[in-house]
Design an enzyme around this catalytic site. Structure first.
Site, PDB file in Angstrom:
ATOM      1  N   HIS A 162      34.461 -26.758  16.737  1.00 26.66           N
ATOM      2  CA  HIS A 162      35.911 -26.645  16.573  1.00 26.66           C
ATOM      3  C   HIS A 162      36.287 -25.161  16.624  1.00 26.66           C
ATOM      4  O   HIS A 162      35.571 -24.330  16.069  1.00 26.66           O
ATOM      5  CB  HIS A 162      36.291 -27.237  15.206  1.00 26.66           C
ATOM      6  CG  HIS A 162      37.705 -26.972  14.803  1.00 26.66           C
ATOM      7  ND1 HIS A 162      38.040 -26.136  13.752  1.00 26.66           N
ATOM      8  CD2 HIS A 162      38.877 -27.440  15.289  1.00 26.66           C
ATOM      9  CE1 HIS A 162      39.360 -26.115  13.623  1.00 26.66           C
ATOM     10  NE2 HIS A 162      39.893 -26.881  14.536  1.00 26.66           N
ATOM     11  N   ASN A 163      37.398 -24.837  17.299  1.00 25.31           N
ATOM     12  CA  ASN A 163      37.808 -23.422  17.416  1.00 25.31           C
ATOM     13  C   ASN A 163      36.606 -22.538  17.742  1.00 25.31           C
ATOM     14  O   ASN A 163      36.316 -21.575  17.035  1.00 25.31           O
ATOM     15  CB  ASN A 163      38.440 -22.915  16.110  1.00 25.31           C
ATOM     16  CG  ASN A 163      39.815 -23.518  15.893  1.00 25.31           C
ATOM     17  OD1 ASN A 163      40.337 -24.231  16.747  1.00 25.31           O
ATOM     18  ND2 ASN A 163      40.409 -23.245  14.765  1.00 25.31           N
ATOM     19  N   ASP A 172       0.859  -1.185   0.000  1.00 25.44           N
ATOM     20  CA  ASP A 172       0.000   0.000   0.000  1.00 25.44           C
ATOM     21  C   ASP A 172       0.895   1.235   0.000  1.00 25.44           C
ATOM     22  O   ASP A 172       1.074   1.900   1.012  1.00 25.44           O
ATOM     23  CB  ASP A 172      -0.899  -0.040   1.245  1.00 25.44           C
ATOM     24  CG  ASP A 172      -1.812   1.170   1.323  1.00 25.44           C
ATOM     25  OD1 ASP A 172      -1.939   1.868   0.300  1.00 25.44           O
ATOM     26  OD2 ASP A 172      -2.378   1.417   2.400  1.00 25.44           O
ATOM     27  N   ASP A 195      41.676 -22.554  22.831  1.00 33.02           N
ATOM     28  CA  ASP A 195      43.108 -22.559  22.508  1.00 33.02           C
ATOM     29  C   ASP A 195      43.775 -21.552  23.418  1.00 33.02           C
ATOM     30  O   ASP A 195      43.596 -20.354  23.208  1.00 33.02           O
ATOM     31  CB  ASP A 195      43.291 -22.032  21.073  1.00 33.02           C
ATOM     32  CG  ASP A 195      43.548 -23.147  20.095  1.00 33.02           C
ATOM     33  OD1 ASP A 195      44.351 -24.026  20.427  1.00 33.02           O
ATOM     34  OD2 ASP A 195      42.958 -23.125  19.005  1.00 33.02           O
ATOM     35  N   GLU A 211      43.068 -26.815  24.409  1.00 33.79           N
ATOM     36  CA  GLU A 211      44.296 -26.974  23.661  1.00 33.79           C
ATOM     37  C   GLU A 211      45.282 -25.999  24.271  1.00 33.79           C
ATOM     38  O   GLU A 211      45.199 -24.794  24.057  1.00 33.79           O
ATOM     39  CB  GLU A 211      44.047 -26.678  22.185  1.00 33.79           C
ATOM     40  CG  GLU A 211      44.939 -27.541  21.359  1.00 33.79           C
ATOM     41  CD  GLU A 211      44.775 -27.233  19.904  1.00 33.79           C
ATOM     42  OE1 GLU A 211      45.758 -26.799  19.308  1.00 33.79           O
ATOM     43  OE2 GLU A 211      43.662 -27.405  19.396  1.00 33.79           O
ATOM     44  N   GLU A 214      35.729 -25.701  22.342  1.00 31.80           N
ATOM     45  CA  GLU A 214      37.179 -25.750  22.348  1.00 31.80           C
ATOM     46  C   GLU A 214      37.785 -24.406  22.728  1.00 31.80           C
ATOM     47  O   GLU A 214      37.266 -23.354  22.362  1.00 31.80           O
ATOM     48  CB  GLU A 214      37.672 -26.146  20.944  1.00 31.80           C
ATOM     49  CG  GLU A 214      39.169 -26.354  20.912  1.00 31.80           C
ATOM     50  CD  GLU A 214      39.691 -26.617  19.502  1.00 31.80           C
ATOM     51  OE1 GLU A 214      40.872 -26.955  19.400  1.00 31.80           O
ATOM     52  OE2 GLU A 214      38.933 -26.457  18.528  1.00 31.80           O
ATOM     53  N   HIS A 217      43.609 -18.037  17.908  1.00 34.42           N
ATOM     54  CA  HIS A 217      44.153 -19.081  17.035  1.00 34.42           C
ATOM     55  C   HIS A 217      45.636 -18.776  16.853  1.00 34.42           C
ATOM     56  O   HIS A 217      46.011 -17.883  16.117  1.00 34.42           O
ATOM     57  CB  HIS A 217      43.413 -19.070  15.695  1.00 34.42           C
ATOM     58  CG  HIS A 217      43.552 -20.363  14.949  1.00 34.42           C
ATOM     59  ND1 HIS A 217      43.388 -21.583  15.570  1.00 34.42           N
ATOM     60  CD2 HIS A 217      43.844 -20.635  13.660  1.00 34.42           C
ATOM     61  CE1 HIS A 217      43.569 -22.546  14.677  1.00 34.42           C
ATOM     62  NE2 HIS A 217      43.852 -21.995  13.522  1.00 34.42           N
ATOM     63  N   ASP A 231      19.387 -22.122 -12.647  1.00 35.37           N
ATOM     64  CA  ASP A 231      20.043 -21.146 -13.504  1.00 35.37           C
ATOM     65  C   ASP A 231      20.852 -21.919 -14.529  1.00 35.37           C
ATOM     66  O   ASP A 231      21.779 -22.637 -14.168  1.00 35.37           O
ATOM     67  CB  ASP A 231      20.971 -20.266 -12.649  1.00 35.37           C
ATOM     68  CG  ASP A 231      21.514 -19.091 -13.450  1.00 35.37           C
ATOM     69  OD1 ASP A 231      21.664 -19.238 -14.675  1.00 35.37           O
ATOM     70  OD2 ASP A 231      21.791 -18.044 -12.845  1.00 35.37           O
ATOM     71  N   LYS A 283      38.672 -31.588  29.244  1.00 34.04           N
ATOM     72  CA  LYS A 283      39.448 -32.554  28.448  1.00 34.04           C
ATOM     73  C   LYS A 283      40.827 -31.946  28.215  1.00 34.04           C
ATOM     74  O   LYS A 283      40.948 -30.890  27.609  1.00 34.04           O
ATOM     75  CB  LYS A 283      38.766 -32.820  27.113  1.00 34.04           C
ATOM     76  CG  LYS A 283      39.638 -33.569  26.109  1.00 34.04           C
ATOM     77  CD  LYS A 283      39.011 -33.555  24.731  1.00 34.04           C
ATOM     78  CE  LYS A 283      39.923 -33.544  23.558  1.00 34.04           C
ATOM     79  NZ  LYS A 283      41.272 -33.109  23.634  1.00 34.04           N
TER      80      LYS A 283
END
Length: 737
Positions: free
Chosen positions: A300-301, A142, A332, A379, A330, A345, A687, A428
């Protein structure tokens, strides 16, 4: 939406407020925010900018956090007190919005107002949701805001809605709906127009097959439909009564214990009419078996929100993973400058966060989505001093939540169960000696656990030997990290609480060379799989190959949307999304003969035939926002499971119709190991010149599929709902002989 607009907090939102939008310590800009008349759209613009503005819908919001509840707001806490600050949290992977109000009262009005609106949006039933959706479209189309829509506006609207309809047909529907004969539609007339537009012939046909008079389904007729088509057997009679009660809008029909076409369509579009077995949505599995008997949703990470080289490390990433049901995160850790361990990291340009902040975040969010245990995979690259600092943070911040002692003081022969570990966080990491010996030597042991260095796939890089802190070592109970020395060695010497990590390539190799040994190993011990170090873009590997041999902790980059996370979300969508799924019995038996490469070799081998008639699609979202572009949709069904079950089949594409495409094509599959199979429905925009564009998907375990006429409610690339987009299918499952 009428009553909510009278709420005092919502009134303040509709009047509008100037709020500071904060992106960093230096980026704090004033924006004018207000709630639009629909009670759902939040609109904002900068005061100076000319005509540009942005909007988002309350349905995209998950929660409001009050005070300094985000990294950005914490960083400016000195400048703005907590009672002015709040954070809007979006579903999926969309970034949060941090805001600062001019007064505590205004902050409260927005915090409480948005919370009420979110609650309302979440508690709408199917009918209200559809009405809201229609009302939203009316508002959008509208253009001159006169509360009416002429034929030209309706034509434009159809394009916006992904409908390509010839002029004649559109005009015919328009005239039918224009009861007042004014050449334009008011909202009630538009709702009628929308209803004619969305009339589902394919649903009507099914209805006709079972209805004696073509007007309604009597109780007995509905019962027949449930028994024959939906394969519901004994419970059909009881269920038919409940469905009429729950979904029939007409009181007259209800009194006759009958269901109209409207009620029938409502039922088919509801949760109960969805392809996912309702009884598998809640916690239905035995949670008292050893941890090693479950698949565990794992990240992970976890600290990264983007890629592995320059990505932003963020506490928000932990919150998002935990909210998605992740149960293994995890960290690090590296030595920080001022004696405080930091997480990032290593050897890359990713930003850094404090270890203790992550542990506080974990404490707050670990059990919001699921009560079952969280494994903290450490880690560790810190020297002894900062390892001890980590141990202190873990004890002080987590308190009783951290598991630091054996459950019953006994050295276990098998791992404890998720049930026994409810509400606990397990560390862990490396450990000095075992649970058996409490002797007091300081072991020289390489501390860093994984082979996950940014230099790619070296299986065991030379490590500088460094010492392990006794305090940190003592916190490791049921998850002691150990280097893997082969299946034979593990069978003879390993303890159930010892676990190893494998890179995806090493795990793949073991799967090929000794699949059955790997399965037996995984009945007693945990294994963690992580992506190759070469995946610096945070891409993922296919978790299915690892689940096929019973690996429990298959760690994926949760921040990366795509097929692999769809499979993870699909597997863990069952069992109340609690992050634990019981493995099939042939992956829990220590003497199993099962091999994913030879599924026919196992006891109880019963292949099934899966036949999916893809009937139609409803209101698929536009992929390309270009004016006037409309999708050419096709549906692909993909099976993931043991190698013999991997398969894909697709329908042809339909030109220019994302609104109500009809395919009526049947796709057939044979499933050799149903207990491990996942089924993924993907809709794409065809496509011929380049890759098809993704429109939506839904993934679920084969064992959670309901046979019969079902709707599949599609999800975005991010895994969030995109109502009312769906597929309508007829599924049949039979013995393959």
């Amino acid at each position: 939406t009428q009553c909510i607009q009278d709420d005092p907090d919502v009134k303040i939102m509709m009047a509008g407020s100037t709020l500071r939008k904060v992106k960093s310590r230096s980026w704090k800009k004033q924006r004018h925010f207000r709630l639009l008349e629909d009670g759902l759209t939040i609109w904002y613009k900068s005061r100076w900018a000319g005509r540009g503005h942005s909007t988002f819908s309350v349905t995209e919001l998950e929660a409001v956090r009050e005070g300094h509840q985000s990294e950005v707001l914490l960083s400016i806490a000195e400048e703005f007190p907590a009672n002015l600050c709040f954070t809007l949290v979006f579903h999926g992977r969309q970034g949060n919005v941090d805001l600062v109000a001019e007064s505590p009262e205004e902050a409260q009005a927005w915090i409480q107002g948005v919370r009420k609106l979110i609650h309302k949006a979440q508690t709408m039933d199917e009918k209200e949701r559809l009405d809201q959706w229609v009302w939203d479209w009316f508002q959008k189309a509208d253009k001159n805001k006169d509360g009416k829509m002429n034929f030209k506006e309706v034509r434009k609207l159809l394009k916006m809605m992904n409908v390509d309809m010839n002029e004649e047909h559109a005009l015919h529907l328009f005239t039918m709906a224009d009861k007042s004969d004014t050449g334009s539609l008011e909202i009630e007339e538009f709702v009628h127009f929308y209803k004619i537009l969305t009339q589902r012939d394919e649903v009507w046909k099914v209805f006709q097959d079972y209805s004696g008079d073509g007007e309604k389904l009597m109780l007995e007729e509905l019962e027949n439909f449930l028994r024959i088509e939906q394969q519901e057997g004994e419970q059909s009679a009881q269920h038919a009564k409940e469905l009429i009660d729950r979904y029939e809008p007409s009181e007259t029909a209800k009194k006759q214990s009958a269901m109209s076409l409207d009620g029938f369509q409502m039922y088919l579009c509801s949760q109960e009419g969805s392809i996912f077995k309702p009884e598998h949505r809640h916690l239905y599995q035995d949670m008292s078996q050893p941890l090693s008997h479950y698949f565990i949703s794992s990240s992970h990470n976890t600290y990264l929100l983007e890629d592995q080289l320059r990505g932003h490390s963020s506490l928000e990433a932990y919150i998002q993973a935990l909210k998605r049901g992740c149960r293994c995160v995890e960290v690090d850790s590296w030595d920080g400058n001022d004696g405080e361990p930091i997480v990032y990291h290593g050897h890359t340009l990713t930003s850094k966060i404090l270890f203790r902040d992550i542990i506080s975040t974990l404490k707050e969010y670990a059990f919001k989505t699921s009560d079952f245990p969280v494994i903290l995979s450490l880690e560790n690259h810190c020297g002894v001093e900062q390892q001890t600092v980590m141990a202190q943070h873990l004890r002080q911040i987590l308190g009783d939540t951290l598991l630091t002692t054996l459950l019953d003081g006994q050295i276990p022969q098998q791992l404890p169960s998720p049930q026994e570990l409810k509400g606990k966080i397990l560390l862990k990491a490396k450990k000095i000696g075992g649970l058996e010996d409490c002797n007091d030597e300081t072991l020289t042991d390489e501390v860093s656990d994984d082979e996950e260095m940014a230099n790619g796939e070296a299986e065991s890089p030379t490590k500088s030997k460094s010492k392990l802190s006794r305090e940190l070592s003592d916190l490791v109970v049921y998850c002691k990290s150990l280097h893997f020395h082969g299946f034979e060695h593990a069978r003879l010497h390993a303890k159930c609480y010892e676990m190893s990590s494998f890179s995806e390539s090493k795990a793949k190799r073991l799967t090929k060379e000794a699949g059955t040994d790997f399965i037996r190993y995984n009945t007693r011990q945990l294994s963690r799989i992580y992506p190759s170090g070469l995946r610096t873009d945070s891409s993922n590997y296919n978790p299915q190959d690892m689940w096929n041999v019973g690996c429990q902790i298959v760690a994926l980059n949760f921040q990366t949307a795509g097929l692999e996370m769809d499979l993870n979300d699909g597997l863990f969508r069952q069992n109340n999304c609690c992050g634990y799924v019981l493995k099939p019995d042939f992956l829990r038996d220590g003497d199993t003969q099962f091999s994913p490469d030879k599924p026919e070799g196992r006891q109880g081998y019963r292949p099934l035939r899966l036949s999916i008639q893809v009937i139609s699609g409803q209101q698929l979202p536009k992929v390309n926002q270009k004016e006037g572009s409309i999708v050419d949709p096709l549906v692909r069904v993909e099976i993931y499971g043991v190698p013999q079950d991997q398969a894909k089949e697709e329908t042809s594409h339909i030109n220019n119709n994302g609104f109500n495409p009809v395919w009526n094509e049947t796709l057939n599959f044979i499933i050799h190991t149903p207990e491990l199979a996942l089924v993924r429905f993907v809709v794409e925009d065809y496509d011929k010149a380049s890759r098809n564009d993704f429109i939506g998907q839904f993934t679920l375990p084969f064992m959670c599929i309901q046979a019969g006429y079902r709707h599949i409610h599609l999800l975005s690339k991010d895994g969030t709902a995109i109502p009312p987009s769906s597929l309508f299918v007829n599924v049949s499952i039979s013995e393959f002989t």
